[in-house]
Design an enzyme around this catalytic site. Sequence first.
Site, PDB file in Angstrom:
ATOM      1  N   LYS A  11       0.862 -47.625 -12.212  1.00  0.00           N
ATOM      2  CA  LYS A  11      -0.331 -48.549 -12.978  1.00  0.00           C
ATOM      3  C   LYS A  11       0.340 -49.224 -14.247  1.00  0.00           C
ATOM      4  O   LYS A  11       1.288 -49.005 -14.605  1.00  0.00           O
ATOM      5  CB  LYS A  11      -1.483 -47.790 -13.100  1.00  0.00           C
ATOM      6  CG  LYS A  11      -2.253 -47.030 -12.254  1.00  0.00           C
ATOM      7  CD  LYS A  11      -3.444 -46.426 -12.384  1.00  0.00           C
ATOM      8  CE  LYS A  11      -4.274 -46.010 -11.202  1.00  0.00           C
ATOM      9  NZ  LYS A  11      -5.299 -45.166 -11.409  1.00  0.00           N
ATOM     10  N   TYR A  51     -10.544 -51.675  -5.216  1.00  0.00           N
ATOM     11  CA  TYR A  51     -11.169 -50.655  -5.553  1.00  0.00           C
ATOM     12  C   TYR A  51     -12.922 -50.914  -5.297  1.00  0.00           C
ATOM     13  O   TYR A  51     -13.657 -50.227  -5.811  1.00  0.00           O
ATOM     14  CB  TYR A  51     -11.144 -50.533  -7.195  1.00  0.00           C
ATOM     15  CG  TYR A  51      -9.767 -49.834  -7.578  1.00  0.00           C
ATOM     16  CD1 TYR A  51      -9.633 -48.592  -7.308  1.00  0.00           C
ATOM     17  CD2 TYR A  51      -8.821 -50.657  -8.160  1.00  0.00           C
ATOM     18  CE1 TYR A  51      -8.469 -47.855  -7.848  1.00  0.00           C
ATOM     19  CE2 TYR A  51      -7.778 -49.863  -8.598  1.00  0.00           C
ATOM     20  CZ  TYR A  51      -7.445 -48.589  -8.284  1.00  0.00           C
ATOM     21  OH  TYR A  51      -6.491 -47.778  -8.860  1.00  0.00           O
ATOM     22  N   ASN A 114      -4.282 -43.656 -16.114  1.00  0.00           N
ATOM     23  CA  ASN A 114      -3.671 -42.439 -15.656  1.00  0.00           C
ATOM     24  C   ASN A 114      -2.402 -42.500 -14.751  1.00  0.00           C
ATOM     25  O   ASN A 114      -2.313 -41.705 -13.956  1.00  0.00           O
ATOM     26  CB  ASN A 114      -4.874 -41.849 -15.175  1.00  0.00           C
ATOM     27  CG  ASN A 114      -5.533 -42.154 -13.821  1.00  0.00           C
ATOM     28  OD1 ASN A 114      -4.985 -43.255 -13.431  1.00  0.00           O
ATOM     29  ND2 ASN A 114      -6.510 -41.799 -13.199  1.00  0.00           N
ATOM     30  N   HIS A 117      -1.690 -44.308  -8.854  1.00  0.00           N
ATOM     31  CA  HIS A 117      -2.683 -44.233  -8.018  1.00  0.00           C
ATOM     32  C   HIS A 117      -1.910 -43.469  -6.844  1.00  0.00           C
ATOM     33  O   HIS A 117      -0.774 -43.426  -6.548  1.00  0.00           O
ATOM     34  CB  HIS A 117      -3.131 -45.639  -7.498  1.00  0.00           C
ATOM     35  CG  HIS A 117      -3.810 -45.551  -6.228  1.00  0.00           C
ATOM     36  ND1 HIS A 117      -5.043 -45.410  -6.326  1.00  0.00           N
ATOM     37  CD2 HIS A 117      -3.615 -45.646  -4.761  1.00  0.00           C
ATOM     38  CE1 HIS A 117      -5.718 -45.523  -5.108  1.00  0.00           C
ATOM     39  NE2 HIS A 117      -4.647 -45.683  -4.129  1.00  0.00           N
ATOM     40  N   GLU A 128      -4.802 -49.441   2.146  1.00  0.00           N
ATOM     41  CA  GLU A 128      -4.199 -49.699   0.949  1.00  0.00           C
ATOM     42  C   GLU A 128      -2.731 -50.436   1.075  1.00  0.00           C
ATOM     43  O   GLU A 128      -2.651 -51.246   0.237  1.00  0.00           O
ATOM     44  CB  GLU A 128      -4.184 -48.652  -0.124  1.00  0.00           C
ATOM     45  CG  GLU A 128      -5.645 -48.050  -0.214  1.00  0.00           C
ATOM     46  CD  GLU A 128      -5.812 -46.972  -0.959  1.00  0.00           C
ATOM     47  OE1 GLU A 128      -7.060 -46.464  -1.489  1.00  0.00           O
ATOM     48  OE2 GLU A 128      -4.742 -46.343  -1.212  1.00  0.00           O
TER      49      GLU A 128
HETATM   50  P1  IDP Z   1      -8.235 -40.820  -8.298  1.00  0.00           P
HETATM   51  O1  IDP Z   1      -7.429 -42.084  -8.912  1.00  0.00           O
HETATM   52  O2  IDP Z   1      -7.866 -39.655  -8.843  1.00  0.00           O
HETATM   53  O3  IDP Z   1      -8.279 -40.920  -6.971  1.00  0.00           O
HETATM   54  P2  IDP Z   1     -10.978 -42.023  -8.490  1.00  0.00           P
HETATM   55  O4  IDP Z   1     -12.067 -41.202  -8.580  1.00  0.00           O
HETATM   56  O5  IDP Z   1     -10.571 -42.588  -7.036  1.00  0.00           O
HETATM   57  O6  IDP Z   1      -9.744 -41.084  -8.814  1.00  0.00           O
HETATM   58  O7  IDP Z   1     -11.030 -42.993  -9.459  1.00  0.00           O
HETATM   59  C1  IDP Z   1     -10.242 -44.385  -9.420  1.00  0.00           C
HETATM   60  C2  IDP Z   1      -9.570 -44.906 -10.694  1.00  0.00           C
HETATM   61  O8  IDP Z   1     -10.567 -45.128 -11.609  1.00  0.00           O
HETATM   62  C3  IDP Z   1      -8.922 -43.511 -11.630  1.00  0.00           C
HETATM   63  O9  IDP Z   1      -7.503 -43.361 -11.189  1.00  0.00           O
HETATM   64  C4  IDP Z   1      -9.023 -44.104 -12.870  1.00  0.00           C
HETATM   65  O10 IDP Z   1      -7.993 -45.129 -13.200  1.00  0.00           O
HETATM   66  C5  IDP Z   1     -10.286 -44.727 -12.940  1.00  0.00           C
HETATM   67  N1  IDP Z   1     -11.246 -43.976 -13.564  1.00  0.00           N
HETATM   68  C6  IDP Z   1     -12.035 -43.028 -12.594  1.00  0.00           C
HETATM   69  N2  IDP Z   1     -12.973 -42.197 -13.447  1.00  0.00           N
HETATM   70  C7  IDP Z   1     -12.976 -43.047 -14.576  1.00  0.00           C
HETATM   71  C8  IDP Z   1     -13.922 -42.836 -15.546  1.00  0.00           C
HETATM   72  O11 IDP Z   1     -14.639 -41.843 -15.894  1.00  0.00           O
HETATM   73  N3  IDP Z   1     -13.299 -43.485 -16.848  1.00  0.00           N
HETATM   74  C9  IDP Z   1     -12.696 -44.732 -16.783  1.00  0.00           C
HETATM   75  N4  IDP Z   1     -11.770 -44.820 -15.591  1.00  0.00           N
HETATM   76  C10 IDP Z   1     -12.058 -43.843 -14.581  1.00  0.00           C
HETATM   77 MG    MG Z   2      -9.241 -42.476  -5.593  1.00  0.00          MG
END
Ligand code: IDP
Ligand code: MG
Length: 139
Positions: A11, A51, A114, A117, A128
């Site tokens: 990312k 997304y 984070n 992905h 994807e």
């Molecule tokens: P993942 O990447 O671990 O699969 P997902 O629930 O699919 O997690 O969420 C996609 C992305 O959205 C996350 O990687 C993160 O960057 C962002 N995200 C998820 N939850 C939050 C939140 O509560 N606050 C801000 N960003 C979030």
């Molecule tokens: Mg996800």
Amino acid sequence: MATNRTFTMLKPDSVKNGYIGAILEKINAAGFRIAAMKMTQMTVADAQAFYAVHSERPFFGELVEFMSSGPIVAAILEKNNAVEDFRVLIGATNPADAAEGTIRKLYATSMGENAVHGSDSDENAAIEGAFHFAGREMF
Ligand code: IDP
Ligand code: MG
């Protein structure tokens, strides 16, 4: 073949913070073969489409803004049990909850920023990967 592949993005935070090499090293050490890879930047519309499944979530706007804010490294990775094994390697979505040694524990800064992905299913890995790569870019 799809069952052995997953899709990842390093990312914008990973690229900005200089972690491309370190993260690729972890991916390599974990036994993944790189089947496709490039540096690219998503437009706002690209990030909204990628997304779309999260469009009703409260963090959608923040997520789209962040993911289109700078270059990423997109890649398709191949390994037995790729989707599941890669989710283990990256760790929990929130780096505060991520296990020791995982990519998110080591390189992520927050729930939103984070580091990486990882696809959540074989079906989404294929979708994807095709979002980012043409057939002639997959090996
Ligand atoms: P993942 O990447 O671990 O699969 P997902 O629930 O699919 O997690 O969420 C996609 C992305 O959205 C996350 O990687 C993160 O960057 C962002 N995200 C998820 N939850 C939050 C939140 O509560 N606050 C801000 N960003 C979030
Ligand atoms: Mg996800």
